[in-house]
Design an enzyme around this catalytic site. Structure first.
Site, PDB file in Angstrom:
ATOM      1  N   HIS A 197       8.566 -13.360  10.177  1.00 17.12           N
ATOM      2  CA  HIS A 197       8.668 -12.276   9.197  1.00 17.12           C
ATOM      3  C   HIS A 197       8.543 -10.887   9.806  1.00 17.12           C
ATOM      4  O   HIS A 197       8.627  -9.897   9.091  1.00 17.12           O
ATOM      5  CB  HIS A 197       7.607 -12.443   8.102  1.00 17.12           C
TER       6      HIS A 197
HETATM    7  C1  UD1 Z   1       2.428  -7.404   5.925  1.00 16.18           C
HETATM    8  C2  UD1 Z   1       1.594  -6.900   7.093  1.00 16.18           C
HETATM    9  C3  UD1 Z   1       1.680  -7.908   8.246  1.00 16.18           C
HETATM   10  C4  UD1 Z   1       1.308  -9.297   7.799  1.00 16.18           C
HETATM   11  C5  UD1 Z   1       2.189  -9.676   6.630  1.00 16.18           C
HETATM   12  C6  UD1 Z   1       1.853 -11.059   6.102  1.00 16.18           C
HETATM   13  C7  UD1 Z   1       1.512  -4.471   7.350  1.00 16.18           C
HETATM   14  C8  UD1 Z   1       1.992  -3.326   8.126  1.00 16.18           C
HETATM   15  N1  UD1 Z   1       2.111  -5.632   7.603  1.00 16.18           N
HETATM   16  O1  UD1 Z   1       3.793  -7.356   6.317  1.00 16.18           O
HETATM   17  O2  UD1 Z   1       0.779  -7.497   9.249  1.00 16.18           O
HETATM   18  O3  UD1 Z   1       1.516 -10.216   8.853  1.00 16.18           O
HETATM   19  O4  UD1 Z   1       1.993  -8.709   5.579  1.00 16.18           O
HETATM   20  O5  UD1 Z   1       2.633 -11.376   5.020  1.00 16.18           O
HETATM   21  O6  UD1 Z   1       0.618  -4.316   6.534  1.00 16.18           O
HETATM   22  N2  UD1 Z   1       6.929  -8.424  -0.934  1.00 16.18           N
HETATM   23  C9  UD1 Z   1       7.128  -9.238  -2.022  1.00 16.18           C
HETATM   24  N3  UD1 Z   1       6.023  -9.798  -2.593  1.00 16.18           N
HETATM   25  C10 UD1 Z   1       4.769  -9.581  -2.137  1.00 16.18           C
HETATM   26  C11 UD1 Z   1       4.596  -8.755  -1.022  1.00 16.18           C
HETATM   27  C12 UD1 Z   1       5.687  -8.193  -0.419  1.00 16.18           C
HETATM   28  O7  UD1 Z   1       8.230  -9.455  -2.459  1.00 16.18           O
HETATM   29  O8  UD1 Z   1       3.808 -10.106  -2.717  1.00 16.18           O
HETATM   30  C13 UD1 Z   1       8.101  -7.807  -0.278  1.00 16.18           C
HETATM   31  C14 UD1 Z   1       7.972  -6.307  -0.212  1.00 16.18           C
HETATM   32  O9  UD1 Z   1       8.541  -5.753  -1.341  1.00 16.18           O
HETATM   33  C15 UD1 Z   1       8.715  -5.952   1.044  1.00 16.18           C
HETATM   34  C16 UD1 Z   1       8.514  -7.170   1.915  1.00 16.18           C
HETATM   35  O10 UD1 Z   1       8.082  -8.219   1.068  1.00 16.18           O
HETATM   36  O11 UD1 Z   1      10.077  -5.820   0.788  1.00 16.18           O
HETATM   37  C17 UD1 Z   1       7.503  -6.913   2.989  1.00 16.18           C
HETATM   38  O12 UD1 Z   1       6.201  -6.622   2.454  1.00 16.18           O
HETATM   39  P1  UD1 Z   1       5.236  -5.552   3.136  1.00 16.18           P
HETATM   40  O13 UD1 Z   1       3.945  -5.499   2.403  1.00 16.18           O
HETATM   41  O14 UD1 Z   1       5.985  -4.295   3.333  1.00 16.18           O
HETATM   42  O15 UD1 Z   1       4.912  -6.056   4.577  1.00 16.18           O
HETATM   43  P2  UD1 Z   1       4.980  -7.483   5.245  1.00 16.18           P
HETATM   44  O16 UD1 Z   1       6.238  -7.595   6.002  1.00 16.18           O
HETATM   45  O17 UD1 Z   1       4.641  -8.545   4.242  1.00 16.18           O
END
Ligand code: UD1
Length: 366
Positions: free
Chosen positions: A211
């Site tokens: 991811h």
């Molecule tokens: C975050 C953490 C990373 C961790 C990962 C585990 C940071 C910088 N990164 O990255 O260290 O390893 O979480 O999952 O804090 N989204 C959903 N549903 C959710 C959460 C997120 O659909 O419940 C989508 C968001 O809209 C976004 C993408 O997933 O488009 C990424 O989410 P984001 O919180 O930006 O960071 P992660 O890549 O999950």
């Protein structure tokens, strides 16, 4: 008077790290200890699969505060968390703020608390990948520069903090709370429904998680990694719990090789059941390399660096890099039965939460 410790949790890897600290604080409260806690969920992760399912399975109580920040760019999330948490501290100040790990919520709350005069303790402080292209590395550096206390997982982390000029009185080498949770729940690991549906058997399948923006955001590169895995696994099924970020790229790709069994992000007990019985794990996560190490499962990390070197020097992890061609020799070694068995890093013994609360008592009550 009772002292309030804020516990900050925002994203999936935080939840298993705070659970043992909560358990320990609650059990000491029953014995009359004068530290209470306020659980603050920033809402960085909000899907049931990414958040609530961990609260349910790990017995984490409902947060007293939910900032509900949701998705956004790094700066949007950071500023929303800072504004939300600052309001909470204005309404009711706490005496200590405990942040865990390296996610955006960790850094945002650490800065907010410290500026409001609330001392910050960083659980998993001091680790470094050396790769400033990762948002987590920036979060680690920023959090460590301003934190007052450090609860560390390794001697390497301690050395990194000494280099930063932190005095040894502020560093507590406590072990790994993520491993506390793993060991406390190992008996409860649960066979997921797909086990029977797919006719899985022990050591006859792989688990992958990918991811990181570097690996999945560019669809060409992501496809090359998936192809290299598909070519190397000798026809064994590859269980792929797909993170929302990766799901977006897979949607753009249209399809991926049929050896992958794509499933929703798994609940904690089911995911670790799958890892425990897998032939190997291929991942770009940091936490999974620690769990695989403790379970003795071969682990291949699709990254150029790691902030957890002990998973390689002591554990079962190998750093593959991000070039998919580099995978083949490692898979050959695995199938030849030559993967090193590995050991358990110092103090990864299930008692880190206890050691942290011991120190909190010293800091807050003496
Ligand atoms: C975050 C953490 C990373 C961790 C990962 C585990 C940071 C910088 N990164 O990255 O260290 O390893 O979480 O999952 O804090 N989204 C959903 N549903 C959710 C959460 C997120 O659909 O419940 C989508 C968001 O809209 C976004 C993408 O997933 O488009 C990424 O989410 P984001 O919180 O930006 O960071 P992660 O890549 O999950």
């Amino acid at each position: 008077m009772s002292k309030i410790v804020d516990l900050i949790a925002g994203a999936r890897p935080n939840f298993m790290k705070i659970a043992p600290i909560i358990r320990e604080l609650e059990s000491r409260q029953q014995e009359g200890q004068k530290i209470s806690y306020r659980l603050v969920h920033t809402g960085q992760h909000y899907d049931h699969n990414m958040s609530a399912s961990f609260f349910e399975q790990l017995g984490i109580p409902q947060p007293q505060v939910n900032l509900d920040v949701g998705s956004g760019s790094q700066a949007e999330q950071t500023s929303a968390i800072m504004q939300g948490y600052e309001k909470i501290l204005f309404q009711k100040p706490s005496q200590f703020c405990l942040v865990v790990g390296d996610v955006t919520s960790t850094m945002a709350c650490a800065i907010t608390a410290q500026k409001m005069g609330v001392p910050v303790g960083h659980v998993e402080g001091g680790i470094r990948s050396g790769d400033r292209g990762m948002p987590e590395e920036i979060n680690r550096i920023a959090t460590d520069v301003i934190s007052s206390y450090f609860f560390t997982t390794s001697e390497t982390a301690n050395l990194n903090l000494f280099k930063l000029g932190v005095s040894k009185e502020r560093i507590f080498f406590v072990g790994n709370t993520m491993i506390d949770t793993l060991l406390a729940n190992e008996e409860k690991f649960a066979k997921p429904v797909l086990w029977n549906q797919l006719g899985l058997s022990e050591k006859n399948y792989f688990v992958i998680t990918l991811h990181r923006p570097n690996n999945v955001d560019q669809t060409d590169g992501f496809f090359r990694i998936l192809n290299a895995i598909a070519e190397g696994v000798r026809g064994l099924p590859v269980i792929f719990p797909v993170h929302p970020r990766s799901a977006k790229s897979i949607k753009e790709l249209g399809s991926i090789p049929p050896v992958f069994v794509m499933v929703e992000p798994q609940p904690y007990l089911e995911f670790n059941f799958l890892v425990k019985h897998a032939k190997a794990v291929i991942t770009d996560s940091g936490g999974i390399t620690e769990e695989a190490t403790v379970m003795g499962v071969p682990c291949m990390t699709m990254r150029d660096s790691t902030e957890r070197p002990e998973t390689i020097t002591i554990g079962t992890n190998e750093l593959i890099g991000t070039d998919p061609d580099a995978l083949k020799p490692f898979l050959d070694k695995l199938f030849a039965g030559d993967w090193e068995k590995g050991g358990i890093p110092e103090k990864w013994d299930g008692r880190a939460g206890k050691r942290i609360v011991d120190q909190l008592e010293q800091i807050l009550c003496n």
